[in-house]
Write a protein that holds these residues in place. Sequence first.
Motif, PDB file in Angstrom:
ATOM      1  N   GLU A  32      51.298  44.220  47.660  1.00 19.36           N
ATOM      2  CA  GLU A  32      51.069  43.445  46.582  1.00 19.36           C
ATOM      3  C   GLU A  32      51.695  43.939  45.157  1.00 19.36           C
ATOM      4  OE1 GLU A  32      46.399  41.866  45.771  1.00 19.36           O
ATOM      5  OE2 GLU A  32      46.787  43.492  46.731  1.00 19.36           O
ATOM      6  N   PHE A  83      49.420  29.138  50.771  1.00 14.70           N
ATOM      7  CA  PHE A  83      48.677  30.197  50.074  1.00 14.70           C
ATOM      8  C   PHE A  83      49.580  31.273  50.602  1.00 14.70           C
ATOM      9  CE2 PHE A  83      46.624  29.100  54.207  1.00 14.70           C
ATOM     10  CZ  PHE A  83      46.757  30.338  54.969  1.00 14.70           C
ATOM     11  N   THR A 112      40.783  25.805  48.646  1.00 13.53           N
ATOM     12  CA  THR A 112      41.546  25.043  47.987  1.00 13.53           C
ATOM     13  C   THR A 112      41.833  23.626  48.540  1.00 13.53           C
ATOM     14  OG1 THR A 112      43.047  26.728  46.942  1.00 13.53           O
ATOM     15  CG2 THR A 112      44.073  24.434  46.774  1.00 13.53           C
ATOM     16  N   SER A 155      52.736  33.722  53.723  1.00 14.74           N
ATOM     17  CA  SER A 155      52.273  35.173  53.301  1.00 14.74           C
ATOM     18  C   SER A 155      53.392  36.177  53.839  1.00 14.74           C
ATOM     19  CB  SER A 155      51.013  36.006  53.685  1.00 14.74           C
ATOM     20  OG  SER A 155      50.820  35.731  55.006  1.00 14.74           O
ATOM     21  N   PRO A 202      45.861  35.307  51.315  1.00 15.90           N
ATOM     22  CA  PRO A 202      44.586  34.989  50.640  1.00 15.90           C
ATOM     23  C   PRO A 202      43.874  33.786  51.382  1.00 15.90           C
ATOM     24  CG  PRO A 202      46.720  34.234  49.458  1.00 15.90           C
ATOM     25  CD  PRO A 202      47.385  34.817  50.329  1.00 15.90           C
ATOM     26  N   GLU A 207      41.177  31.973  49.995  1.00 15.64           N
ATOM     27  CA  GLU A 207      41.737  30.895  48.891  1.00 15.64           C
ATOM     28  C   GLU A 207      42.333  29.435  49.331  1.00 15.64           C
ATOM     29  OE1 GLU A 207      41.847  34.069  48.998  1.00 15.64           O
ATOM     30  OE2 GLU A 207      40.814  34.927  47.222  1.00 15.64           O
ATOM     31  N   SER A 259      44.061  39.681  51.477  1.00 18.40           N
ATOM     32  CA  SER A 259      44.153  39.983  49.934  1.00 18.40           C
ATOM     33  C   SER A 259      42.834  39.903  49.382  1.00 18.40           C
ATOM     34  CB  SER A 259      44.999  38.238  49.471  1.00 18.40           C
ATOM     35  OG  SER A 259      44.842  38.386  47.859  1.00 18.40           O
ATOM     36  N   ALA A 289      48.096  36.245  46.068  1.00 20.64           N
ATOM     37  CA  ALA A 289      46.656  36.336  45.624  1.00 20.64           C
ATOM     38  C   ALA A 289      46.008  35.133  45.278  1.00 20.64           C
ATOM     39  CB  ALA A 289      46.629  37.408  44.324  1.00 20.64           C
ATOM     40  N   THR A 290      46.989  33.849  45.613  1.00 21.46           N
ATOM     41  CA  THR A 290      46.392  32.788  45.442  1.00 21.46           C
ATOM     42  C   THR A 290      46.687  31.558  46.158  1.00 21.46           C
ATOM     43  OG1 THR A 290      48.395  32.135  43.859  1.00 21.46           O
ATOM     44  CG2 THR A 290      46.400  33.120  42.724  1.00 21.46           C
ATOM     45  N   ALA A 291      46.083  30.402  46.147  1.00 19.37           N
ATOM     46  CA  ALA A 291      46.506  29.326  46.938  1.00 19.37           C
ATOM     47  C   ALA A 291      46.998  28.067  45.858  1.00 19.37           C
ATOM     48  CB  ALA A 291      45.445  28.994  47.908  1.00 19.37           C
ATOM     49  N   SER A 292      47.585  27.117  46.439  1.00 22.36           N
ATOM     50  CA  SER A 292      47.958  26.011  45.449  1.00 22.36           C
ATOM     51  C   SER A 292      48.030  24.781  46.242  1.00 22.36           C
ATOM     52  CB  SER A 292      49.269  26.386  44.629  1.00 22.36           C
ATOM     53  OG  SER A 292      50.214  26.421  45.437  1.00 22.36           O
TER      54      SER A 292
END
Length: 681
Positions: free
Chosen positions: A397, A540, A579, A505, A572, A575, A608, A543-546
């Motif tokens: 990370e 994803f 999303t 990831s 993540p 997340e 995460s 630490a995030t997804a979009s």
Amino acid sequence: MPQHYPFTAVVGAELDQLDDMALALVLTTISPAIGGVLVRGEKGTAKSTLVRALAAVLPPIDVVKGDRFSSDPADPAPLSPDGPFGPDAEAETRPVRLVELPVGATEDRVLGSLDLEQALGSGITRYEPGLLARAHRGVLYVDEVNLLHDHLVDLLLDAAAMGRSTVERDGVSVEHAARFVLIGTMNPEEGELRPQLLDRFGLAVEVAAPRDPQARAEVVRRRLAFDADPAGFAARFAEQDAALTARIRRAQELVAEVELDDATLVSIAELCAAFEVDGLRADIVTARTAAAHAAWHGRTTITRDDVRAAARLALPHRRRRNPFDETGLDESQLDDLLGPDEPPAGGPEDGPGDGGPDDGGPDGGGPEGGPGGAPESGSAASAPATPPTPPGGDAPEGSGQAQESTVGAGEPVRARLLQVDGVGAGVSGRRSRAITDDGRRIGARTPAGRSGSLHLVETVRAAAPHQHARGRADGGRVLLRPADLRVAVREGRESNLVLLCVDASGSMAARRRMEQVKTAVLSLLLDAYQRRDKVGLVTFRGATASLDLPPTSSVDVAARRLEELPAGGRTPLAEGLATAADALRLEGIRDPLRRPLLVVVTDGRATSGPDALARAHRAADHVRATRVASVVVDCETGGFRLGLAGVLADRLGAQHLPLGEVSADSLTSVVRSAQVSGEVA
């Protein structure tokens, strides 16, 4: 009558400086046999404005008065169901019609059908013309043609190519003339046409907003002036529009006299062969376009510039053979094949903006790329160096961009069919079962409005119990009322929303595994393209997804986003699922009839944040509560497996599909191997 924006007031459509779009529209009205125009471009580029202005500058036509099919009084044998017309038939002159075909039009509305009011009210079988009849000798315009159902696009293109429409349905047998200029506009971001349909359009152009600030300012200046005083603004350009009309009329009269000699035909054939376009339609269209271009310049002899202009409009879209191929033409190669410049063979001097090689129109390459664009993602030049990641593990990370890698996909394969259970009622497509306008007849219903295909047996069945009360005599005809009317209920296939939720990831970052994942996802995208689905892409990592691609019909854009997708960082999973759930909820509000299919591509790990796996399972329970159909594509490989993707599939209530079984061919091989083993045993 509302005032339309003048044709020559559009920047790039001035009489002596036509850009590619304006030139293509003019040439296809000079010679409708070219086969129409497809205009592809981003939103806000005056596509619809210019098309709607076109009809106003076309020379008016003479028609037989009272004929619903716009027959030409000079035609000795017009193909009109309202005929025959005597030699003394009265004629009238009227402007050329611009007929707009809405995306939601039904086949009945396009072709025409039985006039149900006449049939039920008076017992008279009478044909009610459709949009093709109204468009005869005019312009048929389809905005967002890429969103029109394939069978309707085929129908339009067949009618445009044959010049007639044949209707055999509901007891009606009618044939009428349907010669029109077909113009389609589309935004490629909303989905592409199939290569087979692209080829059916005679010409295709790419348009983009000007990047020059002065040109953009002039566009705004003219638009504001038009909005402030439409009549006064139109008057400023009336003389130019009239001159354009006169020039089109002269070219229409001259085009039949243009000579297509053997040398020109051989040159065109060499071009089409060199650019490896399929079939012979490209040769025919290029020849007709070159002749129209010569007539536009007042010549009866075709020059090099005429062939060059025709090739630039007729060939680029025919180079797209596969769904994810780019359109475009290498103009330096075109110049090399045509040889050195030559002076015009007569007529007015050619100048800049005449559609020849010096035109200042779009270069055929849109903002998304094309020849000479950015290097392909995943190439050696674009892939950053990546330190090795422990097998099966995530990058540390906070390790930053240095821990990311970009790997390209392999060639897509035929994907296994994934469906939504039950029977839907969405847009016609090729994936899940649904009640649609086409397909096999499974029942009947009372009509909503005037749409639908008449179900004659059920209509008679509904009327039968009332015949005595209606006073039907023995042996007399069946007495029908509007309340008896029944239309067919048909079951076919619908398109779905396929939302891909992809794990990018570090555990997926091993080059071979990420290549396999991207190949599988690209195969699913190809399948979605062929089945006319909408697609969306959630990724994803870290630490995030979009939501990298909101739901759209453009699988091409999704494929490009996938190709550029880097991998690295922690996983993540919670997340990513959250999303995806939000994207599905919002799209359900926008498009409630289109059923979704969530495809989660992951090995099931969640690393995460605190309690990562527990949070991921709670997110999966939330998605399951929405009752969305789901599939988990299990990317875990190697001899030692944790089986976390299988657990995730159970929590989602999803189908569990190993990565190797995404391919329909791989699945067939597995079944065949099992059968052989059973036979041996």
